[in-house]
Design a protein around this motif. Structure first.
Motif, mmCIF file in Angstrom:
data_model
loop_
_atom_site.group_PDB
_atom_site.id
_atom_site.type_symbol
_atom_site.label_atom_id
_atom_site.label_comp_id
_atom_site.label_asym_id
_atom_site.label_seq_id
_atom_site.Cartn_x
_atom_site.Cartn_y
_atom_site.Cartn_z
ATOM 1 N N ARG A 154 16.715 4.034 3.991
ATOM 2 C CA ARG A 154 16.589 4.848 2.786
ATOM 3 C C ARG A 154 16.887 4.024 1.541
ATOM 4 N N ALA A 155 17.816 3.113 1.648
ATOM 5 C CA ALA A 155 18.139 2.266 0.503
ATOM 6 C C ALA A 155 16.936 1.430 0.090
ATOM 7 N N ARG A 156 16.204 0.926 1.092
ATOM 8 C CA ARG A 156 15.011 0.127 0.767
ATOM 9 C C ARG A 156 13.954 0.962 0.068
ATOM 10 N N LEU A 157 13.869 2.239 0.431
ATOM 11 C CA LEU A 157 12.886 3.121 -0.191
ATOM 12 C C LEU A 157 13.221 3.419 -1.652
ATOM 13 N N ARG A 158 14.461 3.139 -2.061
ATOM 14 C CA ARG A 158 14.859 3.367 -3.446
ATOM 15 C C ARG A 158 14.780 2.093 -4.290
ATOM 16 N N ALA A 159 14.255 1.022 -3.717
ATOM 17 C CA ALA A 159 14.200 -0.256 -4.428
ATOM 18 C C ALA A 159 13.232 -0.180 -5.612
ATOM 19 N N ARG A 160 13.439 -1.078 -6.558
ATOM 20 C CA ARG A 160 12.689 -1.030 -7.821
ATOM 21 C C ARG A 160 11.213 -1.367 -7.668
ATOM 22 N N ASP A 161 10.809 -1.976 -6.550
ATOM 23 C CA ASP A 161 9.395 -2.318 -6.385
ATOM 24 C C ASP A 161 8.574 -1.168 -5.834
ATOM 25 N N LEU A 162 9.216 -0.012 -5.626
ATOM 26 C CA LEU A 162 8.513 1.170 -5.117
ATOM 27 C C LEU A 162 8.682 2.324 -6.101
ATOM 28 N N GLU A 163 7.687 3.201 -6.145
ATOM 29 C CA GLU A 163 7.794 4.410 -6.944
ATOM 30 C C GLU A 163 7.441 5.613 -6.095
ATOM 31 N N VAL A 164 7.710 6.802 -6.624
ATOM 32 C CA VAL A 164 7.488 8.053 -5.885
ATOM 33 C C VAL A 164 6.390 8.832 -6.611
ATOM 34 N N PRO A 165 5.111 8.542 -6.328
ATOM 35 C CA PRO A 165 4.044 9.275 -7.016
ATOM 36 C C PRO A 165 3.969 10.732 -6.602
ATOM 37 N N PHE A 166 4.324 11.006 -5.337
ATOM 38 C CA PHE A 166 4.318 12.373 -4.815
ATOM 39 C C PHE A 166 5.455 12.501 -3.805
ATOM 40 N N ALA A 218 5.024 -0.223 -7.145
ATOM 41 C CA ALA A 218 5.211 0.090 -8.563
ATOM 42 C C ALA A 218 3.938 -0.259 -9.332
ATOM 43 N N GLY A 219 3.564 0.620 -10.254
ATOM 44 C CA GLY A 219 2.349 0.388 -11.033
ATOM 45 C C GLY A 219 1.117 1.068 -10.471
ATOM 46 N N THR A 220 1.302 1.956 -9.489
ATOM 47 C CA THR A 220 0.165 2.695 -8.929
ATOM 48 C C THR A 220 -0.212 3.813 -9.893
ATOM 49 N N GLU A 221 -1.079 3.489 -10.850
ATOM 50 C CA GLU A 221 -1.409 4.448 -11.893
ATOM 51 C C GLU A 221 -2.892 4.756 -11.995
ATOM 52 N N THR A 222 -3.731 4.019 -11.293
ATOM 53 C CA THR A 222 -5.159 4.296 -11.350
ATOM 54 C C THR A 222 -5.471 5.535 -10.529
ATOM 55 N N LEU A 223 -6.613 6.150 -10.812
ATOM 56 C CA LEU A 223 -7.004 7.333 -10.049
ATOM 57 C C LEU A 223 -7.107 7.015 -8.562
ATOM 58 N N GLU A 224 -7.782 5.922 -8.241
ATOM 59 C CA GLU A 224 -7.944 5.581 -6.828
ATOM 60 C C GLU A 224 -6.593 5.329 -6.170
ATOM 61 N N ARG A 248 0.849 -1.195 0.000
ATOM 62 C CA ARG A 248 0.000 0.000 0.000
ATOM 63 C C ARG A 248 0.887 1.250 0.000
ATOM 64 N N PRO A 249 0.329 2.410 -0.353
ATOM 65 C CA PRO A 249 1.129 3.640 -0.280
ATOM 66 C C PRO A 249 1.449 3.991 1.176
ATOM 67 N N PHE A 250 2.557 4.692 1.369
ATOM 68 C CA PHE A 250 2.922 5.092 2.726
ATOM 69 C C PHE A 250 3.814 6.320 2.680
ATOM 70 N N HIS A 251 3.830 7.043 3.783
ATOM 71 C CA HIS A 251 4.692 8.216 3.930
ATOM 72 C C HIS A 251 6.072 7.747 4.378
ATOM 73 N N VAL A 252 7.117 8.390 3.872
ATOM 74 C CA VAL A 252 8.466 7.964 4.239
ATOM 75 C C VAL A 252 8.716 8.118 5.737
ATOM 76 N N ARG A 253 8.036 9.065 6.368
ATOM 77 C CA ARG A 253 8.197 9.229 7.818
ATOM 78 C C ARG A 253 7.701 7.994 8.560
ATOM 79 N N ARG A 254 6.580 7.444 8.106
ATOM 80 C CA ARG A 254 6.055 6.223 8.722
ATOM 81 C C ARG A 254 7.008 5.056 8.488
ATOM 82 N N ALA A 255 7.584 4.989 7.294
ATOM 83 C CA ALA A 255 8.535 3.918 7.014
ATOM 84 C C ALA A 255 9.742 4.002 7.937
ATOM 85 N N ALA A 256 10.224 5.226 8.163
ATOM 86 C CA ALA A 256 11.376 5.396 9.048
ATOM 87 C C ALA A 256 11.040 4.947 10.462
ATOM 88 N N GLU A 257 9.827 5.252 10.917
ATOM 89 C CA GLU A 257 9.399 4.820 12.248
ATOM 90 C C GLU A 257 9.405 3.304 12.382
#
Length: 300
Positions: A28-40, A47-53, A14-23
């Motif tokens: 940081r290296a894991r946050l740059r992995a290929r299975d994640l993207e930065v929509p905002f 990866a692949g979160t492209e629908t409106l919802e 699911r989507p998550f805020h980087v602050r929550r991930a740090a908690e």
């Protein structure tokens, strides 16, 4: 190629805020992995979160309290039919005195006083009738009618006519107000799709009788069917020809039986497909109505 390590359960899949991930101890290296993207900014999503919802859920991870999705974004989340819309940019409204968001792929707006909001599909957004009003600045009158028809539409209405009228009053004299009032006067309950709504408008402007929308038709065989645009007094039916019967044998045979029953009961059925120009369909409708005694002049 190394497989990324599993994310903690609260943020996995699911989507998550980087602050929550740090908690949760995510590096940081894991946050740059290929299975994640930065929509905002400051948000990660599978990866692949492209629908409106999916994009709205991602942005919601960084939305301050009081911010809501609005305008075309809210309208699409409610399922209103809009012409040629893409998921991005997202439209976000904020109440005064908060500052509108300014970032890539997000358009900020002021949320007017008294505009009701709701929670739908996991996010906060403007209520259906008010989201419709917010479209008045960007849609044509006909497109507004089609979206408004969905609000009060067949089987699953999202708002009542009175809720639409109240929303138009709240909209006041904002941009598009005249177009919005014109559209409100044309909105009808009973339409099941955008194309039915646009067809109804063409039929009315061509001078034809006012049809019933998705009205029940009792057949002598004992069945009850529904027609898109029903001219009951003349036993004429105008409807779109769905293409699902081409790949669904059961649906094809149901359609054939239905058409046979309608013909046996004296109905003339005019079906519009993708390849039939609307003007030709209207000419066929005119011939059918005249054959049943209609005599009003036709003005294309």
């Amino acid at each position: 190629m190394t497989t990324p390590s599993a994310l903690p359960a609260p943020i996995a899949g699911r989507p998550f805020h980087v602050r929550r991930a740090a908690e949760l101890g995510v590096t940081r290296a894991r946050l740059r992995a290929r299975d994640l993207e930065v929509p905002f900014r400051a948000v990660r999503a599978p990866a692949g979160t492209e629908t409106l919802e999916g994009l709205c859920r991602a942005y919601a991870e960084r939305m301050p309290p009081g911010h809501v999705f609005s305008h075309a974004t809210a309208a699409q989340l409610w399922g209103l039919p809009l012409p040629g819309r893409e998921p991005l940019p997202l439209h976000v409204a904020v109440p005064a005195p908060h500052r509108e968001p300014r970032m890539r792929d997000v358009v900020g707006h002021r949320l007017g006083a008294g505009i009701p909001t709701a929670r739908h599909r996991g996010v906060r957004l403007v209520a259906p009738a008010d989201a419709w009003c917010q479209l008045a600045a960007s849609l044509s009158t006909d497109d507004l009618v089609a979206a408004g028809d969905r609000l009060v539409g067949w089987r699953r209405p999202l708002a009542t006519p009175e809720e639409l009228r109240a929303a138009v009053r709240r909209h006041g004299s904002r941009r598009g107000a005249v177009r919005l009032r014109d559209a409100l006067a044309e909105v009808r309950a009973g339409s099941a799709s955008r194309r039915e709504s646009l067809l109804r408008l063409r039929v009315g402007r061509a001078g034809f009788p006012d049809p019933e929308l998705n009205a029940p038709i009792e057949l002598a065989s004992g069945w009850t069917t529904h027609g898109d645009l029903v001219f009951r007094a003349y036993r004429v039916l105008l409807e779109y020809d769905g293409e699902q019967h081409r790949t669904d044998d059961r649906q094809f045979h149901r359609d054939v039986e239905r058409l046979n029953d309608l013909a046996a009961d004296g109905w003339i059925v005019i079906r519009i497909g993708r390849m039939l120009p609307p003007q030709r369909a209207l000419a066929q409708l005119e011939r059918a109505l005249r054959s049943r005694g209609w005599s009003h002049a036709h003005h294309p």
